[in-house]
Each structure stands twice: as structure tokens, then as C-alpha cells.
Design a protein around this motif. Structure first.
Motif, mmCIF file in Angstrom:
data_model
loop_
_atom_site.group_PDB
_atom_site.id
_atom_site.type_symbol
_atom_site.label_atom_id
_atom_site.label_comp_id
_atom_site.label_asym_id
_atom_site.label_seq_id
_atom_site.Cartn_x
_atom_site.Cartn_y
_atom_site.Cartn_z
ATOM 1 N N PHE A 144 0.989 -1.694 -0.041
ATOM 2 C CA PHE A 144 -0.013 0.159 -0.402
ATOM 3 C C PHE A 144 0.762 1.300 -0.170
ATOM 4 C CE2 PHE A 144 -2.849 -2.803 1.983
ATOM 5 C CZ PHE A 144 -4.305 -2.707 1.155
ATOM 6 N N CYS A 145 0.405 2.398 -0.319
ATOM 7 C CA CYS A 145 0.685 3.667 -0.448
ATOM 8 C C CYS A 145 -0.792 4.551 0.013
ATOM 9 C CB CYS A 145 1.811 4.457 -1.845
ATOM 10 S SG CYS A 145 1.410 5.693 -1.381
ATOM 11 N N ASP A 146 -0.306 5.354 0.952
ATOM 12 C CA ASP A 146 -1.720 6.160 1.251
ATOM 13 C C ASP A 146 -1.310 7.112 2.202
ATOM 14 O OD1 ASP A 146 -1.833 3.306 2.333
ATOM 15 O OD2 ASP A 146 -2.379 3.505 4.891
ATOM 16 N N ILE A 147 -1.733 8.340 1.590
ATOM 17 C CA ILE A 147 -1.865 9.814 1.414
ATOM 18 C C ILE A 147 -2.442 10.560 1.869
ATOM 19 C CG2 ILE A 147 -1.611 11.503 -0.506
ATOM 20 C CD1 ILE A 147 -0.773 9.578 -2.783
ATOM 21 N N GLY A 148 -2.029 11.430 2.497
ATOM 22 C CA GLY A 148 -2.149 12.208 3.503
ATOM 23 C C GLY A 148 -2.738 13.998 2.867
ATOM 24 N N ILE A 149 -4.027 14.346 2.852
ATOM 25 C CA ILE A 149 -4.108 16.037 2.308
ATOM 26 C C ILE A 149 -4.650 17.137 3.216
ATOM 27 C CG2 ILE A 149 -4.661 16.874 0.108
ATOM 28 C CD1 ILE A 149 -5.512 14.556 -1.265
ATOM 29 N N ILE A 199 1.489 17.238 1.296
ATOM 30 C CA ILE A 199 1.258 16.443 0.857
ATOM 31 C C ILE A 199 2.081 14.833 1.926
ATOM 32 C CG2 ILE A 199 1.234 13.928 -0.702
ATOM 33 C CD1 ILE A 199 -1.151 16.551 -1.443
ATOM 34 N N VAL A 200 1.407 14.114 2.312
ATOM 35 C CA VAL A 200 2.349 13.318 3.163
ATOM 36 C C VAL A 200 2.020 11.840 2.777
ATOM 37 C CG1 VAL A 200 2.291 12.262 5.602
ATOM 38 C CG2 VAL A 200 1.725 14.742 5.132
#
Length: 344
Positions: free
Chosen positions: A290-295, A306-307
Motif C-alpha cells: 500500500f501507499c497511503d496519502i494524507g492531504i 502531501i504526506v
């Protein structure tokens, strides 16, 4: 059944390939190549495997090897010496090293410090960020698997650049990696006494992933893009966290940007967009593809942060390589990769 070989068999990338491919229904591991350990039983190097794989280490002979696909999980300056003959013999290759990522041989020589592969062979390589890949089984002979830092960074920035939402001169990438990103070979900066309870920036302005990131972003945007990229080494075994700062070139709310990311990745099974106000941690993707992205959007200053987190050995290396293999051969994209993260 797809017959495969793995080169660089005693390294971290190879052992992750073995772990994941043992879950894959469509492949058989026929060879595990390691020049330094040829003839040894794999479990002597990796006792945790025991009887899970009964293929001994062997040396790669490009004139005698007989399989469909070979993964190169080697340091740079190895695969380019073998791949031309392999593809001539009809064996496809997925290269996890950096030998075929850069299309400009002068950049390879500058950042890798080695003589590049022949341009005619470089031109045959497909750089394949899996979520945005254009590989196909008819024409693709060499897949250049992206590096770990570029994977996290490019998945984060792709929606912004594709929609022309950012000032292309304002991209700042602050990224941290675990020690396994340095590979299994010994070096002073990854000794326990050097790395434990320590936190350091390294290779500022000279990291080999910088031109790789810029090459992809420039192609995507249709203009020359330069980034500020600072990698850091943190005292953990595996994982990458990238915090990316950009200036927005139009007013957009956090909610609107969040919806755009969700729409962009709605059919991409390995990219997970977090809820507004929620930011991912490296342990939340450990051992997974997985690649998890927080904005976050600072609407007052018109900036976005973008984290992004990935496991550098899986999504940043072996997992994405298998994902690319699945796309290449028309398998289910998550075959062999449908594993939950290990937590805690």
C-alpha cells in the motif's frame, strides 16, 4: 505457470520477492541467483525460509538460463551487463536497480558514477510506476522498476501535476527512510552505533533519485521540472515517509483537493487516500504494497502539504515489481500482494 528467476538472491529485495511470490498462484520460482553464494542452500543465508523454497543459490549464465522472466534485485551497475543478452534470448526483465531508470546516459554517469547502458538498450526500457503504467506483453522487454523515494513522491504529485494545480518551481520533498533502504551490505552510516538514536540528512543535491523524480514529472507536465529533494535516514528498519510542500496556482479548498485525489485513485487498489485531517504513519503500511496519502491545504497561504508512506522494500521495490509483472502478463493486479500490513 510463469517460470521466473531472481538475481541478487542474498539481498533484501530478493528475499521480499521470494516472500511475496510464494503467495502468487501464477508463478514458479525456478532460479535464485547469487554469485557470492552459488551452490549454497538458501536457508543457510535465510534460516526463516527452512523448507519453504528448495531452490539453491546458483550463478547466472545468460547462455543457459531458461525461464520467462528475471527480476534483478541487485545494486546498480550489475543488470546492464546481463540484460541485453537476456532480452535477445526472449527473456523479459524487471530491473529493481537504477540501471535503466534514466533515459539520459549523462545523468546516469553523473549521479551513479558508472558508465551507462547502451542508449539502444535504454530506449527499450519502460519506466513503470505501476499505477500509471503503459507496459504490455507484446512490446515490453525491460521494465525499469521505480526507486523507493520516487514511488512515494510520484504517486503523491501525479494528481497535482496532471491537473495543473501547482507552481512547478515550488516542489519541496522532505523524505525519511529506514535503514533497509541502504541494502544488506555493510557501511558505516548504517552500523547500529551510528544509526541508533540518530537522525540525519544525506546526499543533499546528489541523491540518485533526484533525476528520476524530475524525469517523470517533466514528462508528465510537458515542461522541465526541478525539485528540492532532501532524504533523511531514521533509526527504523523499513518504511518511507515523504512530506511534500507545493504552492497551488489557483484557489482550491482542502475538501475539493481531497475529492480529486479520491477520484484519481478510486480504481487503484494499492493507493489509499486518508480522511481529511488524518495523516498516515509508516507502520500502517509495514510489509504491504500500500501507499497511503494524507492531504492538507493551507487555504490562507494557498499551499498544499502531501504526506505519503510506503514500505520501501515492498511498494518501493519488490511489491511494485510484482505488481508490474501482474500488469505485464494480465494477472489480477493484486495477485501475490493482497496482504494486510503487519501491525504493530
Amino acid at each position: 505457470m510463469l517460470e521466473i528467476g531472481i538475481v541478487g538472491g542474498s539481498g533484501y529485495g530478493a528475499i521480499e520477492l521470494i516472500r511475496l511470490l510464494k503467495q502468487h498462484k501464477e508463478v514458479n520460482i525456478k532460479y535464485v541467483f547469487s554469485h557470492s553464494k552459488s551452490g549454497e542452500d538458501i536457508k543457510e543465508t535465510f534460516p526463516h525460509l527452512q523448507d519453504n523454497i528448495n531452490v539453491p543459490f546458483s550463478s547466472l549464465d545468460v547462455d543457459k538460463v531458461d525461464c520467462d522472466l528475471i527480476f534483478f534485485a541487485t545494486p546498480s551497475n550489475v543488470s546492464k551487463h546481463f540484460i541485453p543478452k537476456l532480452i535477445e534470448r526472449g527473456i523479459k526483465v524487471i530491473d529493481l536497480s537504477g540501471d535503466f531508470r534514466l533515459k539520459d546516459p549523462a545523468l546516469y554517469e553523473k549521479y551513479y558514477g558508472e558508465k551507462p547502458a547502451e542508449q539502444s538498450i535504454l530506449d527499450k526500457a519502460n519506466y513503470s510506476l505501476a499505477e500509471w503504467s503503459d507496459i504490455n506483453n507484446d512490446s515490453t522487454k525491460i521494465i525499469a522498476n521505480p526507486g523507493c523515494f520516487p514511488t512515494a513522491t510520484l504517486l503523491s504529485l501525479h494528481p497535482l501535476l496532471k491537473n495543473n494545480l501547482i507552481n512547478k518551481e515550488s516542489i519541496i520533498i522532505d523524505a525519511k527512510t529506514g535503514i533497509s533502504g541502504a541494502g544488506r551490505s555493510l557501511s558505516q552510516n548504517v552500523h547500529y552505533g551510528e544509526a541508533n538514536e540518530n537522525f540525519s540528512a544525506y546526499k543533499l543535491g546528489t541523491h540518485k533519485h533526484t533525476p528520476e523524480i524530475e524525469q517523470y514529472l517533466s514528462k508528465l507536465s510537458g515542461s522541465d521540472i526541478k525539485v528540492m529533494f532532501t532524504p533523511h535516514l531514521v533509526p527504523m528498519t523499513r518504511g518511507i515517509l515523504a512530506t511534500i510542500y507545493v504552492d497551488l496556482n489557483e484557489q482550491i479548498s482542502e475538501e475539493a483537493l481531497h475529492k480529486m485525489y479520491i477520484k484519481t485513485y478510486q480504481n487503484k487498489p494499492f493507493v489509499r487516500i486518508r480522511k481529511i485531517g488524518e495523516f498516515p504513519k509508516t507502520k500502517e503500511v509495514l510489509g504491504s504494497n500500500f501507499c497511503d496519502i494524507g492531504i492538507y491545504v493551507d487555504e490562507e497561504r494557498n499551499k498544499a502539504v502531501i504526506v505519503t508512506v510506503i514500505d520501501n522494500l515492498v511498494k518501493g521495490a519488490s511489491g511494485q515489481a510484482i505488481q508490474n509483472m501482474n500488469i505485464l502478463y494480465g494477472f489480477n493486479e493484486d495477485e501475490g500482494l493482497n496482504l494486510l500490513p503487519v501491525y504493530p
